[in-house]
Structure formats: structure tokens, C-alpha cells
Write an enzyme that holds these catalytic residues in place. Sequence first.
Site, PDB file in Angstrom:
ATOM      1  N   SER A 126      28.866  40.900  34.449  1.00 52.77           N
ATOM      2  CA  SER A 126      29.548  42.178  34.366  1.00 52.77           C
ATOM      3  C   SER A 126      30.836  42.258  35.191  1.00 52.77           C
ATOM      4  CB  SER A 126      28.604  43.275  34.863  1.00 52.77           C
ATOM      5  OG  SER A 126      28.334  43.101  36.250  1.00 52.77           O
ATOM      6  N   SER A 130      26.151  38.156  37.398  1.00 54.55           N
ATOM      7  CA  SER A 130      27.374  38.918  37.116  1.00 54.55           C
ATOM      8  C   SER A 130      28.618  38.455  37.866  1.00 54.55           C
ATOM      9  CB  SER A 130      27.147  40.406  37.391  1.00 54.55           C
ATOM     10  OG  SER A 130      26.467  41.002  36.313  1.00 54.55           O
ATOM     11  N   LYS A 140      35.784  45.182  42.504  1.00 54.89           N
ATOM     12  CA  LYS A 140      35.012  45.661  41.351  1.00 54.89           C
ATOM     13  C   LYS A 140      34.804  47.168  41.453  1.00 54.89           C
ATOM     14  CE  LYS A 140      30.796  44.423  38.722  1.00 54.89           C
ATOM     15  NZ  LYS A 140      29.572  43.579  38.717  1.00 54.89           N
TER      16      LYS A 140
END
Lengths: 506, 489
Positions: B154, B178, B79
Site C-alpha cells: 500500500s 506494504s 506516507k
Amino acid sequence: MSAPTMPTDSLGNVITVAESDDVLVVEASDGSRWELVCGLEVHAELATATKMFSGAPNHFGDEPNTNIDPVTLGLPGTLPVVNQQAVELAARFGCAVEASVQRSVFSRKNYFYPDMPKNFQISQYDQPIVVDGRLELPSGHVVGIERAHLEEDTGKSTHVGGAGRIKGADHSLVDYNRAGVPLLEIVSRPHVRSAEQARQYVAELRSILVACEISDGKMEEGSMRVDANISVRREGSDELRTRCEIKNVNSLRSLVRAIEHEARRQAELHASGGTVTQETRHWDESDGRTHTMRSKEEADDYRYFPEPDLVPIDLGAERVAQIAAALPLLPAQRRRRLAEVTGEPVTAEAVVVTVERGQDDQAVAAIELGADAGRVLVHVVQNLAVDGGAELEPARLAELVELETSGDLTATQAKQVLAELVADPSATAAGVAKAKGFEAMDTGALEAIVDGVIAANPAEWEQFRAGDDKARKKLSGFFTGQIMKASKGQADGRAVAQLLAARSAG
Amino acid sequence: MSASGETAVAIAAVVRSGRRSAVDVIDEHLARIEAHEGSVHAFNLVTAAEARAQAAEVDRRIAAGDDVGPLAGVPVAVKDNLCTNGVATTCSSKILEGWIPPYDATVVQRLAAAGAITVGKTNLDEFAMGSSTENSAFGPTRNPIDLSRVPGGSSGGSAAAVAADFAPISLGSDTGGSIRQPAAFCGVVGVKPTYGLVSRYGLIAFASSLDQVGPFADTVEDAALLLEVIAGHDPADATSIPQPSPSLVEHLDDGVNGLRVGLVTELIGDGIHPDVAARVREAAEALAAAGATVEEVSVPAVAYGLSAYYLIAPAEASSNLARFDGVRYGLRVDAPTTNEMMVATRTAGFGPEVKRRIMLGTYALSAGYYDAFYGQAQKVRTLIARDFAAAYDRFDVLLSPTTPTTAFGLGAIADPLTMYLNDICTIPTNLAGDCAVSVPFGTDRDDLPVGVQILAPSLGEVTMFRAARVVEAAAPARSSAATDGRFHA
């Protein structure tokens, strides 16, 4: 009728103002009299190897932006880790001022400033590590310490152009070497009642910090910074009026001047029917005045909240007890010890000065070797306040004092020999005295000089013989001086005094 | 599964044995990324050259007889809010434009030390604030299962990267769901570890007291292996639990016989799509069939989770994001004074959702409002933790949906409050500091994957994974039409 609401400090304690014999009272132009109420906030940089929350070196005076790392710069993703040494030093301070060392919590103080890398400062807010201590000044006055808490320092901005001020500057440079340096913020209660007490408080605090190796206490390098919270009130009243915080006080001399100036400013303002606004004021050394920095209305809301990246710190009672037990001798204890061995009052200037200069170990050791305490103290205070004076071995000092008390050296000769002893580490008192030809003056020779001086000053002699104590004291000084001059400093002071007494009685 | 149809465990085994080179594994995955990334947009940056160089190094070390680690040659997607030394890290925000971290996040170091090879930095909602990966400054990621839908967020890029077989495993971060929510939407496994189990050093903070890095994988076993690699004490993170990484893979097949499973009443009724609720009940039956006892349990305070979360998380974020001011790194919009420069930079650099949360959080911490907002939210947080603790007195693990619905269409939710409701089942775990995993379990009537959430108490990962393994084994297989049909269209 309900009791009036008393003002409280940040810990919820009622604010009390210490009684003191020594209170600064300012008389305003209209003749009204106003007394000082003052509390001090001292920021001391801790003498740790590394920074408060990172492994970057904590070192003053290096090339800009060399003592930095990702944590210091607050780079995205970095996290703080508490410096154990800083916590122990804070605890040591707490023990030194007889405070409670408690479980504490770090909080974030949020505001934007370019020299603060994260735009928040990690500090302690409602749960500081040190609470409720006391500091006894050399005068005997006690100043309460409300709290002391750990926090990180900011970087330093340099404004280029615009005369070095941020307004009008062309651009600014930031040095982050200081960012993250551990600070202990020490907050006193408003127990400081005069500028002299403020000076003593800061000097005493500095001595403790240095003695305990908590901080190097160098005001000139900014490793110790003082802010003064000042208000005044009508003489003899117990009200608390609006206070101002004075910043940029960079020396003990500035502190005294700033307090005196600010107390007068506020007194005149009150006397003329004006109002003191709660604000932060900047001390300007060049014009000797304080100037508004920001008022409370403009003050930031710091939005404190517990620092989520850190856990509470708790050394535990056992560790705190170990730290307390390992404390070195503190200045107040040193003054008491010196007072005991010399028989002087603990507040005597010679005692205070000797301890302040760090020469009490020398004095005590010489006295313990059998030297006369009074003479030792006189030499340390008057004659060893020179380069290398503090390093003179107690045994050599003791030997000199013994030659003096046995009458082999006069006070003046002893002083000269002492200077040689400091200058030449291999010299001995007896050796120097012999080389200089100092020998006790023959009694007959001294009597001749005394009689000569008496004969030359008949009027004074008559006054000396017939006078009251005051006159005798004054004239004794005159005659001693004349005799010393005639003997070229060789006469022994005590022998002179005895001879003068004998002649005037005879 | 990866491009080769293999799990991380399988890839590491063949690479370690020398039967297949890491370079070959990486080339195959990079080829698949090149073919499909244009339609998915899982990555902000594909680090092809660095990945090939690292793979060659792994091969060299294996030839030299070194033990390269349990993830030898395994491609991993990271990420883009995890710092990577020398490789741009953006948080999908314009404000970090041009910033190259000079250090690796601890988890990135541990991946490399285990022999894993980072193939790229994945897209996210800006600063991890969002539930759809539509709040990215670089455009949305699409759900590989159905390109007209969001992957969740996210960590949408990391979920999509695994679902699209760009890499068998990836790392995300979970502040309120997330990892688990996009895992559910994309039909992969996603784990929110116990707070403090995985180091946050190098994770660009959203809400420090809630953030936790965790794994995505196609299988429960791969997720467990990846978590083992990244977990364990890190002295650079003061909130890191001072314990070594747990042994998770070793206990995966211990079964659930006698395990007490609680179905959370508050998270199975109103507001949960009936298809989703049905799959959760089927998962509960599967656990019961494997020897667990299943009962409903009430955890009343979870009802207040969302409200507490939207005070605590923005409050911490408002402070965490203060450092992005144009002074030291990233975007700078010049202006006559420092203050104006900071304002101009932050105005231009942050997207609307980030600004909304900074304002919310600043307000919640303001003088006079602190007690009513932030203070109150912390009390609710304590209540939630207490209610969970009470439930865990009676149950070993809890069961709930991961999300109220399956993946929704791109642009379908415009209202922020509706979007926030997506995290209603996942947020309580973050507030309590516990762990949870989302395991794919069948589909809804539109063939979209459903995620079942297994929750466990703090440091309850071993038990959590055992239950996850049983649910995974019982899960109805997705038809190949449902996976590859749409993606390859």
C-alpha cells in the site's frame, strides 16, 4: 446418572449462593414464597491524577471538554499507555479483599456509541487483574468477590430537546472529560441475599475504597455506580433462575428499593406462570419501578479480543506483597479493634456506626487514655455526631468521661459540657463544668427529691416494689424520669438507681 | 538517488558543511515534483511552502553553528497515514475529509529533529489495505519505472516518490508487505523493521499487532540511516521495545564472511515467476561469493501465513476503524438519528476494499466464530513464529523473493484473492514480528525490477543490513534506458 451441570461464572467456577440468616423472602399474591439471589457489580472511578491510558487530567466537575487530549478523543493514530497508578490501586483493592492479584490482559469491547471515542472500550475480559476475593459485612455475612478488572470510562451525552431523552432530542452534546477515566469494575458472587445485605456490601466496599484512597466513592457524583443482578427462587430451593440486571441505581436508598421492587416483580411473574426474561432493566426513582432497557436477544455481540496496542501487565509477587503490607487499617479490622477495647460484640450497632463515621480512632484513643469504654462509645455515637464532633481531641473527651464516671458530672451535664468542648477548642471539661455551675448534687438533697417523688406516686411505687422484673424495669424508667425532672437534670443517674433500689428493699 | 543524483547521506553532508543550502536542495526537488508529479501521482499533498520554510530554518541554524542532525536538509516523503501536525492526513480515504491532525507522529517528530524536510504526504491504498495503490480515494499512483504499471502497495506513493527522485528517502508502513512489495516493484530499498523497533504513535492503525513504520531509499545505506533516525523506544507506544536505536550504518560494511544464509524452500518454488526465482538464486550466489554459506531451509508454516493474516489483520482493522463514525472529525453525512448518521457516513466514506475487510474482521470476531477464526489464526501465528525461530537457530538470515512477480499493469488484477497473493512472501515476517528488507536485484525479461528479500530474526537488523549491503553491491545495474527512458517519455 450424571451430575447435573452446575452454572458457572465467567472464570469457570461453579456458582454458589451463600447461606445467610438474613434472606429476603417475598410472598406472591398466590401465597407462594420466593427468596432473593443477588450479585452486585460496582464501578468505582479510581482516584488517579491522570486517565487510564493518557496523561489528560482525571478531574470531576470541570468545564466540558477541557480534560482531553488526542488519546482521550481517540484521534486517528493515537495509542493507549497504561496508567501505573491505576494498576497499583487495583492491586491495592485486591489485597484489601484478600483476592489474588494476577497477570492481566486488556481486551477491546467493541460497540458503537457516540460518547465512546474509539467505538470500543478497553477493558479486561478473561484475565482480570483481581480474582477471587471476599468481603465481610458488618453483620458478619461474607460476600465473595468473583473479580475486579480495570477499564476506561465513557464520555457523557447531553440530549437537547425531547425532554432530555435521546428519543425525540433535537441534537446531542458530548463531554469527553470523563472519557478514559480509570474504572475498577468489582463483580461480587451472587452471595447477597437481602436488600440490607446489598446496602451493607456497597457501604462496606465504599469504606474500603475510601480508606485505601482507591476512589472517592461518591455515588452522587457517579464515581461509584452500582448494577444489581437479581433473580428469585422458591424459598429453600437451590435452583438458579433467570436474572435481570438493574441499572441506574444512584444511591443506597435506591438500591434497597430497586432490589425489593424487582424481587417482588419477578416473584409475581413466576407465581402467575410467566417467565422472567434475561434483560437489562432501568430503575426509575420517580415511579419506584424497573423498566426494560434491552433484552438479551437484542444484546450486542461485543467481539472481545486482546487489545493489540497494549502488553499484559504483571506487577509480580514481590510488588503485590509490598502493596499488601502498606495497606491501611480496613473497616473490618477497625470494627474488631473497637470491639476488643470496648468489650462490645463486633456486630454491635455502636461499633459499626463509629467505624462507619470514621470516629473509631478517636474512641480508641480516649479509651486508651483510661476513659470508661461504655461512656466513650455512648458519647461518640450519640453526642459527637455533629459538625466538628469527629475532630474533638481524644484527651479532652477522656477528661470529660472521667469527670462523669467520678460522679462530678451527671450524664445530662456531661452532654452539655461536650457540646461546649466541640464548639470551643480552647475549653476544658473542668473549666466548662465550673462555668456552668455543675456540681455533684448533695446526697441529702437527692434523697429529699426521691422521697418526694415516691410520696407523690404511691400506686406506682407499690407496683414497683411488688412487681416482677418487667414491671420494675418499666417503672424504674418512670421514677428516674420524674426524679430527673424534679432535679432539673442535675441528678446522677446511677445514684438515683441506687437510691430507688435501697428504698424498695427497705 | 535524488533529483541532484545524490543520496541522503551525500545531501546531509553538503548541507551540514554549508557548501549547499537546504533551500537550494528543496527547490530542486520541488521543481522535479512539479515536472513529473502529474504523470506519477505519488503525493496526496505536496507541502511546498512548509518545506521551503523548514529548509530556510535549517539554513539559519547551520549558519548559527547548530548541529542540525544527520538528515540536515534532506527531502523526505511521508506516507499519508502518518499524522502531521497542522497538515491534512487522509489515509487516502474520503472518511478523513477535512481532518487536520493536532499532533505529529513520533517518527515525523524524529525526522524533523534530525533535520529532514517533509516535502509531501504520499498516496496509499485506502487505510493501507491493498497491494497496488489503486484503492486510493484520490486515484492510483503510477510506477515511475513504467507508468502503465502499478507501483505496488500500500505504500505505493512513498516507493514511487523515491523511484521518481522526488526525494531520496521516504517513510511507509508495512502490515503484510506494504513497504517491501512496492520497493520491489519500483526498484528501491524498503525495510520492515522488527515489530516494536519503530514507534507506531501517530501511524493511523490498520492492524495494530502487525503494523510497522519503515524506510524507503535508493541505497541500503540511506535506508539504514533513516531507520536509525526513526527507531528507538517511545513511551507513547506500549508495544515499543525499551531499547535505544541500534547502530546500523556503523556495521554496514562488516561483510558476510561466515554468515549462514538460508534460502526458504517454500518461497522459491511454485507460484514464483522463474525470472524472479533466478534473481534470488543469483543473489544467494553473490552472498556465497562474499564468504557466506548458503543452504535451502524449510519453514513449513509460512504456507499458512496468508490465511492467518486475512483473519488477524481484518479483525484488528474492524475495531481500529470503528472510530470513523462522523461524530468527532472527518466526513459526516447527516441523517435523522445518530445511528443512521454513523451508517450513512461509513457507507459514503469507506471504499469497497476497506468495507470488505471490516466485514471479514467483524465476522472473524463474532460470538461463536471467534475460536474457529481469530483464535485459530493466532495459533497459526504462533506456529509461524516457532518455525522461523527454528530456522534462525541454524541461519543468521533467510533469503526469498520479495514478491512472486514483478510490477503488474494498472487494472490488471481485479480479483481480491489474486491481489492478496502478492504478499505471500512478505506476510510471514509480519506475523512473526521479525524484520526484513527488500533489495533491488536486477530485472525480469521486461526490464522490470526484481526485489530480493533478506529476512532476519527479531532485532536482527544489524546482520540484515550487512547482507543487504553485499546483495546491493552485487546487483546488476539497471540500464539508464530502463529507468529514465520510460519515465521521461
